[in-house]
Design a protein around this motif. Structure first.
Motif, PDB file in Angstrom:
ATOM      1  N   GLU A   2       0.434  -1.225  -0.659  1.00  0.00           N
ATOM      2  CA  GLU A   2       0.232  -0.139  -0.371  1.00  0.00           C
ATOM      3  C   GLU A   2       0.750   1.419  -0.143  1.00  0.00           C
ATOM      4  O   GLU A   2       0.971   2.303  -0.935  1.00  0.00           O
ATOM      5  N   LYS A   3       2.167   1.726   1.023  1.00  0.00           N
ATOM      6  CA  LYS A   3       2.560   2.428   0.699  1.00  0.00           C
ATOM      7  C   LYS A   3       3.173   2.787  -0.852  1.00  0.00           C
ATOM      8  O   LYS A   3       3.371   3.656  -0.879  1.00  0.00           O
ATOM      9  N   ASN A   6       0.643   4.270  -2.943  1.00  0.00           N
ATOM     10  CA  ASN A   6       0.260   5.380  -2.772  1.00  0.00           C
ATOM     11  C   ASN A   6       1.479   6.863  -3.005  1.00  0.00           C
ATOM     12  O   ASN A   6       0.979   7.145  -3.622  1.00  0.00           O
ATOM     13  N   GLU A  91      -7.073   8.078  -5.896  1.00  0.00           N
ATOM     14  CA  GLU A  91      -6.738   9.226  -4.835  1.00  0.00           C
ATOM     15  C   GLU A  91      -7.758   8.445  -3.746  1.00  0.00           C
ATOM     16  O   GLU A  91      -7.679   8.843  -2.885  1.00  0.00           O
TER      17      GLU A  91
END
Lengths: 535, 127
Positions: A2-3, A6, A91
């Motif tokens: 996820e990091k 993003n 987003e």
């Protein structure tokens, strides 16, 4: 993972913003764009972002690595649009949320809520929209009454306790309208005594729900009301023999199409069709066969037109068709096709086969001054012309002039990605005979200081609630205090949690609001609806 | 402890690879472009040099040229990363002097596997 995802989208967004904010005189080397896409593609694959990978792959396919092309920002914006949209969607949504939420379109049932308790209003709107319905809200009873007549919702939810004018008075105001149209009206009230309930029902309420509202029961009741409305619309006004709408329905509905046209400029086409030599069928085979042919004919037409098109029996063997959002050429083309297909249909009576043809007269409404009666007369004249010149064909007498109305559409949002997406979507909107004059602003002052803010023409404003420098509420306040406030229709974009902002916006006269994040398809449907109904 | 140089201009991919390698107890130096990579290669030696094919500054191939021409002295094995996965591109990269090739996109686990094989091979030749 996820990091990293993003971070990747964060980087893409920064790069896109940087490019999109360039002045048109500046250029971006193609090789830089290529390298950017190329490296995203590699990373997207590793992070298993399949959508992103296929978008970049496609874009790379359309590019030439060695090319010395210099992109101007507007071309690059068009070229990278899919990537821009994808970045926005990443987003603002996780995939589960998109799947769980039905996307409303401009055909969804329309529910109007009038309640000055803003948190209740927001709650009900959220719940109903989760069902896939479209909801318009209003806290101001006077404005709400006007909106009711303009939008003709499929269902009305009305609080009894309102400032200035209570729910009973609103019921009284729309009383005349109620006699002709069936729109379920649901009263809600904290005052749940017998006297109040009886008064509500006597005044025309179809249902009464006491506060606090039980949500599950509320949803089921709403489903029933909307279903009943649909069945009612279909039943009372239907011709028994042919099972299509009758003349009464046509007389009710036609003025509405004309009013819609006056507001939206969206031209539509009317056609009168008539079976050729129908008298001969009756004479030769008898009235029972004649009736059978009529019913078959009506069903044939009905099953071969779009669901948004209408067929009504006008009388005898004559039917009226309404084609919304359809040009003269398109309607003629469609009818020619129908005439041809219907003529090949074989009817058999006592071993004897025969076929039937029909003729059509077409008239397209693209002028404000035409009345429904005149339009039908014009179509009828054309029908006569078709009959006179040989039958089994389409004729039309076309008007030559229409007045194009100008409409300013302005987007004020500090996020370049949203500005870019909205501009593109607005350009693709189908609003014929309206000159959409689209402009975007990155903050309130630059809009308010612009010349167009003061123009006395219709103005559709899409306004971000939260912005630096001057926030959306302040911009709304300025607009609504201006001398041309009446020309404005305002759609606010607000944060999901900001109840206060929504309350303020509605009190200040915003016409609608959408909470962020919103899906682009949905926002587009809403804008289309507001454009065609309110202006 | 094995020391690896990673030259990759895409920030997120670099982050991901560095984190993955550090989890496996490698020491990793990062370079965000060709220039940085050349600088680091001049300063110290590495057990493995991972080069992205397409980078600003110097491309992966240009760095290999510098190594070949002894402008940079290094002992490390070279693993080239590239999205150009066609066979002839791969051959070209290996002919130019890269020891190994890995096509993008790759999964981090596969990269680790490959690195382990490479470093193991390097050891077995050594002894």
């Amino acid at each position: 993972m996820e990091k990293y995802k993003n971070s990747l989208f964060g980087n893409i967004k920064n790069k896109l913003s940087e490019w999109l904010e360039l002045e048109d005189a500046q250029t971006i080397p193609g090789q830089e764009v290529f390298r950017f896409l190329h490296s995203i593609k590699g990373t997207a694959g590793t992070l298993q972002l399949c959508g992103l990978m296929s978008i970049t792959e496609q874009l790379l396919d359309e590019m030439d690595e060695e090319s010395d092309r210099l992109w101007i920002p507007s071309d690059l914006r068009n070229f990278l649009f899919d990537l821009i949209e994808h970045t926005y969607e990443y987003e603002h949504f996780d995939e589960i949320e998109i799947k769980g939420k039905p996307v409303r379109n401009s055909q969804a049932p329309l529910i109007q809520i009038i309640d000055d308790d803003i948190s209740m209003l927001i709650l009900l709107k959220d719940i109903l929209e989760e069902q896939g319905w479209m909801v318009i809200t209003n806290a101001d009873p006077v404005k709400a009454t006007n909106q009711y007549f303009e939008m003709q919702p499929d269902c009305l939810i009305l609080d009894i306790q309102l400032p200035a004018k209570d729910g009973f008075q609103i019921l009284h105001d729309i009383h005349v309208h109620n006699e002709k149209y069936f729109i379920p009206k649901i009263m809600i009230s904290i005052q749940n005594d017998k006297h109040t309930r009886i008064k509500a029902f006597k005044m025309g309420a179809d249902d009464f729900i006491g506060k606090p509202i039980d949500i599950d029961e509320f949803i089921v009741k709403m489903e029933r009301h909307i279903q009943r409305k649909r069945i009612f619309d279909q039943s009372v006004l239907i011709d028994e023999l042919t099972q299509v709408y009758n003349r009464r329905f046509l007389e009710d509905t036609l003025p509405r199409h004309f009013n819609d046209y006056k507001r939206s400029g969206q031209s539509f086409t009317i056609s009168i069709i008539d079976i050729d030599h129908f008298k001969r069928v009756n004479d030769q085979y008898g009235h029972a066969v004649g009736d059978f042919v009529l019913a078959e004919f009506a069903q044939f037409i009905k099953s071969n037109i779009r669901s948004s098109d209408l067929i009504c029996r006008y009388g005898g063997e004559e039917f009226v068709l309404i084609f919304p959002d359809t040009s003269n050429e398109q309607a003629k083309h469609k009818l020619t096709r129908l005439i041809k297909d219907f003529s090949t249909k074989e009817f058999i009576h006592e071993g004897q086969a025969f076929s039937i043809t029909f003729s059509a007269g077409v008239f397209t409404v693209e002028n404000e001054h035409v009345t429904p009666k005149e339009a039908l007369e014009e179509a009828d004249t054309s029908l006569y012309e078709a009959k006179r010149t040989g039958r089994a064909k389409v004729e039309s007498i076309q008007q030559t002039r229409f007045n194009k109305k100008s409409l300013n559409v302005s987007v004020i949002d500090d996020d370049i990605i949203i500005r870019t997406i909205l501009t593109k979507e607005l350009r693709s909107l189908q609003v014929p005979h309206f000159d959409l004059n689209i402009a975007v602003y990155e903050d309130g002052p630059s809009f308010l200081n612009s010349d167009r803010a003061k123009e006395d023409v219709g103005h559709f404003l899409i306004l971000d609630g939260v912005m630096p420098i001057m926030d959306g509420i302040e911009v709304l306040q300025e607009v609504k205090q201006g001398s041309n406030a009446n020309f404005y229709t305002v759609l606010m974009l607000t944060g999901r949690k900001s109840t206060d902002d929504i309350a303020k916006a509605l009190k200040l006269g915003a016409d609608d609001y959408v909470t962020k994040p919103f899906s682009i398809t949905e926002l587009k449907a809403r804008i289309e609806r507001l454009l065609t109904k309110l202006i | 402890m094995k020391r690896i140089l990673l030259a990759e201009d895409e920030e997120v991919l670099r982050m991901l690879v560095v984190d993955t390698l550090e989890d496996e107890d490698y020491v990793v130096d990062e370079a965000a472009d060709g220039m940085e990579a050349v600088q680091l290669l001049k300063d110290r030696t590495y057990d493995l040099i991972i080069l992205d094919y397409m980078m600003p500054g110097y491309t992966g191939l240009e760095i290999i040229e510098k190594i070949q021409s002894s402008e940079i002295k290094t002992q490390g094995k070279i693993l080239m990363l590239s999205a150009k996965s066609q066979q002839f591109e791969q051959d070209r990269i290996l002919e130019a002097g890269a020891d190994y090739f890995m096509a993008k996109p790759f999964s981090p686990l596969k990269l680790i596997e490959k690195i382990e094989v490479i470093l193991h091979e390097a050891e077995s030749i050594h002894y």
